[in-house]
Write an enzyme that holds these catalytic residues in place. Structure first.
Site, PDB file in Angstrom:
ATOM      1  N   ARG A 165      10.791  -7.789   4.952  1.00 46.99           N
ATOM      2  CA  ARG A 165      10.885  -6.335   5.126  1.00 46.99           C
ATOM      3  C   ARG A 165      11.338  -5.989   6.542  1.00 46.99           C
ATOM      4  O   ARG A 165      12.133  -5.076   6.746  1.00 46.99           O
ATOM      5  CB  ARG A 165       9.529  -5.685   4.837  1.00 46.99           C
ATOM      6  CG  ARG A 165       9.578  -4.178   4.856  1.00 46.99           C
ATOM      7  CD  ARG A 165       8.278  -3.554   4.414  1.00 46.99           C
ATOM      8  NE  ARG A 165       7.297  -3.524   5.477  1.00 46.99           N
ATOM      9  CZ  ARG A 165       6.051  -3.077   5.344  1.00 46.99           C
ATOM     10  NH1 ARG A 165       5.622  -2.656   4.184  1.00 46.99           N
ATOM     11  NH2 ARG A 165       5.213  -3.071   6.354  1.00 46.99           N
TER      12      ARG A 165
ATOM     13  N   ARG B  68      -1.479  -8.749  13.207  1.00 44.03           N
ATOM     14  CA  ARG B  68      -1.960  -7.636  12.383  1.00 44.03           C
ATOM     15  C   ARG B  68      -2.818  -8.145  11.218  1.00 44.03           C
ATOM     16  O   ARG B  68      -3.800  -7.507  10.841  1.00 44.03           O
ATOM     17  CB  ARG B  68      -0.789  -6.805  11.828  1.00 44.03           C
ATOM     18  CG  ARG B  68      -0.109  -5.982  12.881  1.00 44.03           C
ATOM     19  CD  ARG B  68       0.256  -4.600  12.376  1.00 44.03           C
ATOM     20  NE  ARG B  68       1.686  -4.398  12.327  1.00 44.03           N
ATOM     21  CZ  ARG B  68       2.418  -4.463  11.239  1.00 44.03           C
ATOM     22  NH1 ARG B  68       1.877  -4.730  10.076  1.00 44.03           N
ATOM     23  NH2 ARG B  68       3.687  -4.257  11.296  1.00 44.03           N
TER      24      ARG B  68
ATOM     25  N   ARG C 139      12.138  -2.977  11.838  1.00 38.98           N
ATOM     26  CA  ARG C 139      10.974  -2.360  12.492  1.00 38.98           C
ATOM     27  C   ARG C 139      10.634  -3.099  13.781  1.00 38.98           C
ATOM     28  O   ARG C 139      10.438  -4.305  13.781  1.00 38.98           O
ATOM     29  CB  ARG C 139       9.762  -2.393  11.552  1.00 38.98           C
ATOM     30  CG  ARG C 139       9.816  -1.314  10.514  1.00 38.98           C
ATOM     31  CD  ARG C 139       8.721  -1.452   9.480  1.00 38.98           C
ATOM     32  NE  ARG C 139       7.396  -1.700  10.044  1.00 38.98           N
ATOM     33  CZ  ARG C 139       6.267  -1.383   9.420  1.00 38.98           C
ATOM     34  NH1 ARG C 139       6.297  -0.782   8.255  1.00 38.98           N
ATOM     35  NH2 ARG C 139       5.106  -1.670   9.960  1.00 38.98           N
TER      36      ARG C 139
ATOM     37  N   ARG D 182      -9.756   2.227   9.388  1.00 33.78           N
ATOM     38  CA  ARG D 182      -9.564   0.786   9.559  1.00 33.78           C
ATOM     39  C   ARG D 182     -10.726   0.141  10.284  1.00 33.78           C
ATOM     40  O   ARG D 182     -10.760  -1.089  10.392  1.00 33.78           O
ATOM     41  CB  ARG D 182      -8.305   0.537  10.377  1.00 33.78           C
ATOM     42  CG  ARG D 182      -7.064   0.285   9.546  1.00 33.78           C
ATOM     43  CD  ARG D 182      -5.890   0.481  10.461  1.00 33.78           C
ATOM     44  NE  ARG D 182      -4.835  -0.459  10.299  1.00 33.78           N
ATOM     45  CZ  ARG D 182      -3.612  -0.106   9.900  1.00 33.78           C
ATOM     46  NH1 ARG D 182      -3.354   1.132   9.544  1.00 33.78           N
ATOM     47  NH2 ARG D 182      -2.656  -1.000   9.856  1.00 33.78           N
TER      48      ARG D 182
ATOM     49  N   LYS E  29       0.816  -1.218   0.000  1.00 37.04           N
ATOM     50  CA  LYS E  29       0.000   0.000   0.000  1.00 37.04           C
ATOM     51  C   LYS E  29       0.850   1.269   0.000  1.00 37.04           C
ATOM     52  O   LYS E  29       0.565   2.200  -0.734  1.00 37.04           O
ATOM     53  CB  LYS E  29      -0.904   0.052   1.236  1.00 37.04           C
ATOM     54  CG  LYS E  29      -2.067  -0.895   1.245  1.00 37.04           C
ATOM     55  CD  LYS E  29      -3.034  -0.553   2.368  1.00 37.04           C
ATOM     56  CE  LYS E  29      -2.402  -0.631   3.750  1.00 37.04           C
ATOM     57  NZ  LYS E  29      -2.055  -1.981   4.181  1.00 37.04           N
TER      58      LYS E  29
END
Ligand code: AMP
Length: 200
Positions: free
Chosen positions: A137, A154, A143, A98, A23
């Site tokens: 990623r 998630r 992260r 969301r 996204k």
């Protein structure tokens, strides 16, 4: 075929899809193409976490668990952001709304400006492939909210809550579904083709 009549030069768009569907990357491309800012609520939260602001301290507790930051915090942040001068020609929101409550709140925020959401781009993708992509990623970017458990949580949260939102936008006739698997350029070409067909 649905045609979205552009009644004003503004273009207010959303991009939706499961975490890891690309996204953010696509949002930046669409935003440049349409001359509007790409606004990622996740990026704003992460920037606040990095700077140690009160918003960041609050948000981090939820982000580290893969849960949503409470609506009153998130909605206030979005209200402020879409009211800023660079949103005068519209915007592309990534990661918001969301929940159905956030859908209602966004409608209310825009109604105050006499505006509505014009187009919602939905990126679709296979969830196991997405978990793989996110793990790669996370390793590359380090992260703190991207451990395997948090990634899976998630995806669950997305399926439980966000998927219902697409029905709402579909019912309004403004949802554009695009296959999110493929190279960045391939997916971008699909999105632009759909936007060009639907928006004039
Ligand atoms: P993202 O980068 O969009 O996946 O967002 C990262 C994290 O920020 C999410 O897991 C949530 O904790 C928080 N977040 C981002 N957008 C929202 C939102 N619209 N509502 C609640 N929490 C959000």
């Amino acid at each position: 075929m649905i045609l979205v009549e552009r009644k004003s030069p503004q273009m207010r768009m959303l991009i939706m899809g499961p975490p890891g569907a690309g996204k953010g990357t696509q949002a930046r491309g669409i935003a440049v193409r349409h001359g509007v800012p790409a606004i990622s609520t996740g990026d704003i939260f992460r920037a606040n976490v990095a700077e140690g602001t009160p918003l960041g301290v609050e948000a981090r507790r939820y982000m580290d668990a893969g849960e949503y930051v409470p609506d009153e915090v998130t909605n206030a942040m979005v209200r402020d952001r879409v009211g800023q001068a660079d949103c005068g020609r519209g915007f592309l929101l990534d990661g918001y709304p969301r929940t159905l409550e956030q859908v209602k709140e966004l409608d209310a925020i825009l109604a105050e400006q006499g505006a509505v959401i014009d187009v919602v781009v939905l990126l679709t993708a296979d969830l196991p492939q997405l978990v793989e992509r996110l793990l790669r990623r996370a390793q590359a970017e380090g992260r703190s909210d991207d451990t395997e458990d948090v990634i899976r949580r998630r995806q669950e949260v997305y399926l439980e809550e966000t998927a219902r939102l697409t029905d709402e936008y579909d019912a309004r006739g403004i949802l554009v579904s695009v296959d999110g698997l493929g190279s960045v350029d391939e997916v971008a070409a699909r999105i632009y083709r759909e936007l060009d067909r639907l928006v004039r």
